[in-house]
Scaffold this motif. Sequence first.
Motif, PDB file in Angstrom:
ATOM      1  N   THR A 248       2.446   1.879  -3.447  1.00 27.32           N
ATOM      2  CA  THR A 248       1.555   2.329  -4.064  1.00 27.32           C
ATOM      3  C   THR A 248       1.510   3.989  -4.203  1.00 27.32           C
ATOM      4  OG1 THR A 248       0.133   0.274  -3.989  1.00 27.32           O
ATOM      5  CG2 THR A 248      -0.874   2.307  -5.172  1.00 27.32           C
ATOM      6  N   LEU A 249       1.340   4.414  -2.970  1.00 25.61           N
ATOM      7  CA  LEU A 249       1.656   5.875  -2.969  1.00 25.61           C
ATOM      8  C   LEU A 249       3.056   6.348  -3.412  1.00 25.61           C
ATOM      9  CD1 LEU A 249      -0.379   6.197   0.224  1.00 25.61           C
ATOM     10  CD2 LEU A 249      -1.121   7.191  -1.691  1.00 25.61           C
TER      11      LEU A 249
ATOM     12  N   ALA B 101       0.882   0.022 -15.250  1.00 24.10           N
ATOM     13  CA  ALA B 101       0.719   1.344 -14.967  1.00 24.10           C
ATOM     14  C   ALA B 101       1.760   2.239 -15.956  1.00 24.10           C
ATOM     15  CB  ALA B 101       0.654   2.067 -13.686  1.00 24.10           C
TER      16      ALA B 101
ATOM     17  N   ILE C 126       4.755   8.584 -10.699  1.00 22.62           N
ATOM     18  CA  ILE C 126       3.937   8.670 -11.993  1.00 22.62           C
ATOM     19  C   ILE C 126       3.172  10.064 -12.148  1.00 22.62           C
ATOM     20  CG2 ILE C 126       2.102   7.892 -13.237  1.00 22.62           C
ATOM     21  CD1 ILE C 126       2.711   5.041 -12.079  1.00 22.62           C
ATOM     22  N   THR C 127       2.696  10.668 -11.061  1.00 21.20           N
ATOM     23  CA  THR C 127       2.325  12.034 -11.252  1.00 21.20           C
ATOM     24  C   THR C 127       3.420  13.015 -11.566  1.00 21.20           C
ATOM     25  OG1 THR C 127       0.662  11.457  -9.329  1.00 21.20           O
ATOM     26  CG2 THR C 127       1.109  13.720  -9.796  1.00 21.20           C
TER      27      THR C 127
ATOM     28  N   LEU D 150       3.924  12.765 -15.445  1.00 20.05           N
ATOM     29  CA  LEU D 150       2.839  13.481 -16.014  1.00 20.05           C
ATOM     30  C   LEU D 150       2.722  14.936 -15.880  1.00 20.05           C
ATOM     31  CD1 LEU D 150       0.386  10.631 -15.373  1.00 20.05           C
ATOM     32  CD2 LEU D 150       1.486  10.975 -17.373  1.00 20.05           C
TER      33      LEU D 150
ATOM     34  N   LEU E 211       0.808   4.494 -19.199  1.00 18.58           N
ATOM     35  CA  LEU E 211       0.837   5.870 -18.830  1.00 18.58           C
ATOM     36  C   LEU E 211       2.188   6.668 -19.398  1.00 18.58           C
ATOM     37  CD1 LEU E 211      -0.476   6.253 -15.238  1.00 18.58           C
ATOM     38  CD2 LEU E 211      -1.535   6.853 -17.293  1.00 18.58           C
TER      39      LEU E 211
ATOM     40  N   GLY F 119       0.969  -1.288  -0.173  1.00 14.45           N
ATOM     41  CA  GLY F 119       0.166  -0.036   0.045  1.00 14.45           C
ATOM     42  C   GLY F 119       1.006   1.123   0.039  1.00 14.45           C
TER      43      GLY F 119
ATOM     44  N   ALA G  31       2.806   6.129  -7.210  1.00 17.71           N
ATOM     45  CA  ALA G  31       1.684   7.262  -7.998  1.00 17.71           C
ATOM     46  C   ALA G  31       2.470   8.620  -7.725  1.00 17.71           C
ATOM     47  CB  ALA G  31       0.625   7.316  -6.702  1.00 17.71           C
TER      48      ALA G  31
END
Lengths: 213, 103
Positions: free
Chosen positions: A46-47, A205, A53-54, A57, A209, A43, A50
């Motif tokens: 995952t953050l 992912a 990836i953010t 992007l 992405l 978990g 994330a």
Amino acid sequence: MSTPPTHTTQDTHGTPSSHAAPAPMLGSLGVDSRKLGVWAFIGSETLFFAALITIYLIMAPVNMARSDAQDPKEFLDIAFTSLLAAILLASSLTMVLALAANKRGDTRQFRIWHLATVILGFCFLGGQVYEFNKLLHEGVTLSSSLFGTSFFVLTGFHGTHVAIGAIWLLSTFFKVTKYPDSPENAMDIELAGLYWHFVDLVWVAIFTLIYLI
Amino acid sequence: MEMTHAHEEGAHSPRFYWIVGGVLAAITIVEVLITLIHLPHPLLVPILLVLSVIKGAGVIMFFMHLRGDRPPYQVMFLIPFTLAVTFILFFLLLFSQHVGIAG
């Protein structure tokens, strides 16, 4: 009054008492605390991914607006990365087949599928080293552009996780081979497998992405 | 007993795993083929995202056996996962060139 569960059958090295049924390390939630810990770790990871990836992007349009812009479409090889995605996906399949074989007590199948997972993991890593090397020769480095920075940080961290996962799987393989009767083997394989599937999940992912979109 | 029950709930036959693996491989092939036919970006992005979500769900539910597993495990993963997806969407909106602070 109910009798509290006993945990005295826990044996880390497969001594003769290990033939007893595996005793889960039950916590206050009534579930195995090691597995809960690995899920909590996944978990948090995952953050972590994330966030990476953010950043990629958000930086993508900023990168293209700068004078030192490097267009990802010019550098990223979709065909080759698709092969890497297939390799990691196949390794997830072999991992779950290894776990299923272990649950059936089929040692031969377990060894085949588990080692196949490790080999596929190292193939993926080899492919990533090749991709990084190719990009470096084309002038994409950690400091060449925002694309280079965010791309290498994201995929580099993922590659590091793959390497850790491959080593984890290999150590689990040796442990299970050395102590085949240990009651902890099933959980050890399951936990290593959970981490490995997560690594594959992150690549699902990243592949979509970063490479495809 | 509870753990054994949970493991048995999540366990499937090797044939089932091969089928799941085949479906996930097929989705990956479709994803790559879609990028080759040069669809308009507003159409391409949602299609790829949906396919990616299906792939991810397949891995989580059937390979990681989260489907049918004990609720504490599900909660331990689904809460951070939901937070992560929410953060990604909000940050993208916040930094969008159209409506965000970068616009």
